[in-house]
Design a protein around this motif. Structure first.
Motif, PDB file in Angstrom:
ATOM      1  N   LEU A 167       0.863  -1.177   0.000  1.00 30.67           N
ATOM      2  CA  LEU A 167       0.000   0.000   0.000  1.00 30.67           C
ATOM      3  C   LEU A 167       0.903   1.232   0.000  1.00 30.67           C
ATOM      4  N   THR A 168       0.801   2.018  -1.050  1.00 32.39           N
ATOM      5  CA  THR A 168       1.724   3.133  -1.240  1.00 32.39           C
ATOM      6  C   THR A 168       0.957   4.451  -1.294  1.00 32.39           C
ATOM      7  N   GLY A 169       1.709   5.518  -1.458  1.00 29.85           N
ATOM      8  CA  GLY A 169       1.119   6.843  -1.589  1.00 29.85           C
ATOM      9  C   GLY A 169       0.291   7.209  -0.373  1.00 29.85           C
ATOM     10  N   ALA A 170      -0.912   7.691  -0.605  1.00 28.45           N
ATOM     11  CA  ALA A 170      -1.777   8.138   0.480  1.00 28.45           C
ATOM     12  C   ALA A 170      -2.230   7.001   1.380  1.00 28.45           C
ATOM     13  N   MET A 171      -2.034   5.735   0.950  1.00 23.35           N
ATOM     14  CA  MET A 171      -2.489   4.589   1.729  1.00 23.35           C
ATOM     15  C   MET A 171      -1.367   3.907   2.500  1.00 23.35           C
ATOM     16  N   HIS A 172      -0.163   4.464   2.490  1.00 20.23           N
ATOM     17  CA  HIS A 172       0.971   3.752   3.076  1.00 20.23           C
ATOM     18  C   HIS A 172       0.863   3.607   4.595  1.00 20.23           C
ATOM     19  N   GLN A 173       0.004   4.371   5.228  1.00 19.89           N
ATOM     20  CA  GLN A 173      -0.178   4.252   6.675  1.00 19.89           C
ATOM     21  C   GLN A 173      -1.403   3.411   7.041  1.00 19.89           C
ATOM     22  N   ASN A 174      -1.928   2.664   6.092  1.00 22.70           N
ATOM     23  CA  ASN A 174      -3.081   1.809   6.333  1.00 22.70           C
ATOM     24  C   ASN A 174      -2.578   0.394   6.611  1.00 22.70           C
ATOM     25  N   SER A 175      -2.347   0.091   7.853  1.00 20.57           N
ATOM     26  CA  SER A 175      -1.652  -1.132   8.247  1.00 20.57           C
ATOM     27  C   SER A 175      -2.493  -2.378   7.985  1.00 20.57           C
ATOM     28  N   VAL A 176      -1.927  -3.319   7.218  1.00 24.67           N
ATOM     29  CA  VAL A 176      -2.583  -4.607   6.959  1.00 24.67           C
ATOM     30  C   VAL A 176      -2.304  -5.516   8.151  1.00 24.67           C
ATOM     31  N   ARG A 177      -3.351  -5.941   8.853  1.00 21.76           N
ATOM     32  CA  ARG A 177      -3.136  -6.644  10.116  1.00 21.76           C
ATOM     33  C   ARG A 177      -3.711  -8.054  10.119  1.00 21.76           C
ATOM     34  N   HIS A 178      -5.023  -8.157   9.896  1.00 19.86           N
ATOM     35  CA  HIS A 178      -5.679  -9.458   9.981  1.00 19.86           C
ATOM     36  C   HIS A 178      -6.303  -9.824   8.648  1.00 19.86           C
ATOM     37  N   ILE A 179      -6.273 -11.107   8.334  1.00 18.50           N
ATOM     38  CA  ILE A 179      -6.671 -11.574   7.013  1.00 18.50           C
ATOM     39  C   ILE A 179      -7.515 -12.833   7.124  1.00 18.50           C
TER      40      ILE A 179
END
Length: 357
Positions: free
Chosen positions: A211-223
């Motif tokens: 996740l790059t650009g404006a989304m780079h701080q959107n942490s992928v945690r659970h799947i």
């Protein structure tokens, strides 16, 4: 253990399917396991039925997070909440501790792990905190859970790990640098890089979606894995709290990321907790423990409503269809859009995950 073979023979999905080993009957025939806490501040690994019965409760050293279930025996590994360094292997049939795993110097667990399909190998997500880098620890179950190696997770802050139907692995690298000397402080938010990393059975990276650009701080945690082998992910926004960003995404190898929007997403308070997919309908449930909310999506990714449930935390497929969610006071069973509350002893509070057996 050779790098080329440490995943061999493990072709089923972590966290999917149904365990029918007779030994689970000796553990009280639970439908789920979860980490729980009592009002006296003690922490436990708990076996729950769909009816809300606590069929076993086994003490663990401190607050837990998730658990991994051995597909060949009534054994579970209870993992410490980050930045804990313990993982307790428990024979759930008799409440006996089989082994206590400790990470090597310079490592700590990230709260998740999973067995290979044959039950011979355990994989754990870990923090190499001085590097910093994420690693997957490899443990030989047949040799008293001896640690036999590690490989890169493909990023920083690996959290949940799941097996894909083709035998590969997908890892949610949350991207957040932490260090145990600084408790739960997040050290790199301005520059964090979060991703989904796919590894094949030779532990080589075959795809990685960052996740790059404006989304780079959107942490992928659970799947979770859907019925077609795709990955759905719950995200936790680490940027400006007033910013509106999607908190759920899905992805399949070789395609672009798809973000799912929901009109009630703001109720999650920028924190999507656990995620699961209903095997019968493809409905997706995402919990928001901070916002005491659950949001739902259809199989096609459209909004399917929401529900207010105090401290909604873990979610997993229910054995008789639909989805089961932990919340204050018990469980919620959702089937075909209708919800039924299942009470449990109110002295229990639940941590973030519910594991279906």
């Amino acid at each position: 253990m050779k790098r080329r073979s440490f995943l061999a023979g493990a072709s089923a999905s972590f966290g999917l399917g149904s365990l029918t080993a007779p030994s689970w009957a000796a553990a009280g025939a639970p439908d789920f396991i979860t980490a729980g806490n009592r009002t006296d501040k003690t922490s436990w690994l708990v076996g729950l039925t769909r009816a809300g019965d606590v069929v076993f409760q086994i003490a663990i050293p401190s607050r837990g997070h998730a658990a991994a279930v051995n597909p060949e025996a009534a054994q579970a590994v209870a993992f410490a909440r980050r930045p804990g360094r313990f993982a307790v292997v428990i024979d759930c049939a008799n409440g006996r501790e089989i082994a206590r795993l400790e990470t090597p110097e310079g490592r700590h667990f990230y709260g998740h792990g999973a067995f290979s399909a044959d039950g011979r190998t355990l994989f754990t997500t870990e923090n190499d905190f001085d590097a910093p880098a994420g690693v997957l620890g490899i443990w030989d179950v047949s040799d008293s859970y001896r640690r036999v190696g590690e490989v890169s997770s493909g990023g920083i802050g690996p959290h949940e790990i799941l097996r894909l139907p083709d035998g590969g692995i997908v890892v949610a690298n949350g991207g957040i640098q932490t260090h145990p000397n600084m408790e739960r402080a997040k050290l790199n938010l301005p520059t964090m890089q979060t991703n989904l990393t796919y590894l094949n059975t030779e532990a080589s990276i075959v795809d990685q979606i960052e996740l790059t650009g404006a989304m780079h701080q959107n942490s992928v945690r659970h799947i979770a894995i859907d019925g077609d082998g795709g990955v759905v992910a719950a995200l936790q926004w680490q940027g400006a709290p007033t910013r509106k960003v999607p908190l759920v995404m899905r992805h399949r190898i070789g395609t672009s990321v798809e973000f799912l929007s929901h009109p009630d997403q703001h109720l999650l308070k920028n924190y999507a907790g656990s995620i699961a997919v209903c095997p019968q309908t493809g409905e997706i449930a995402v919990t928001g423990p901070k916002g005491s909310t659950i949001i739902y999506f259809t199989q096609t990714g459209r909004s399917a409503g929401s529900a207010a449930r105090s401290t909604a935390s873990g979610v997993a497929p229910a054995p008789d269809g639909g989805l089961m969610i932990t919340c204050d006071g018990g469980l919620v069973h959702r089937v075909d859009g209708a919800e039924t509350f299942v009470p449990v002893d109110p002295e229990w509070s639940w941590d973030n995950h519910l594991i279906a057996l």
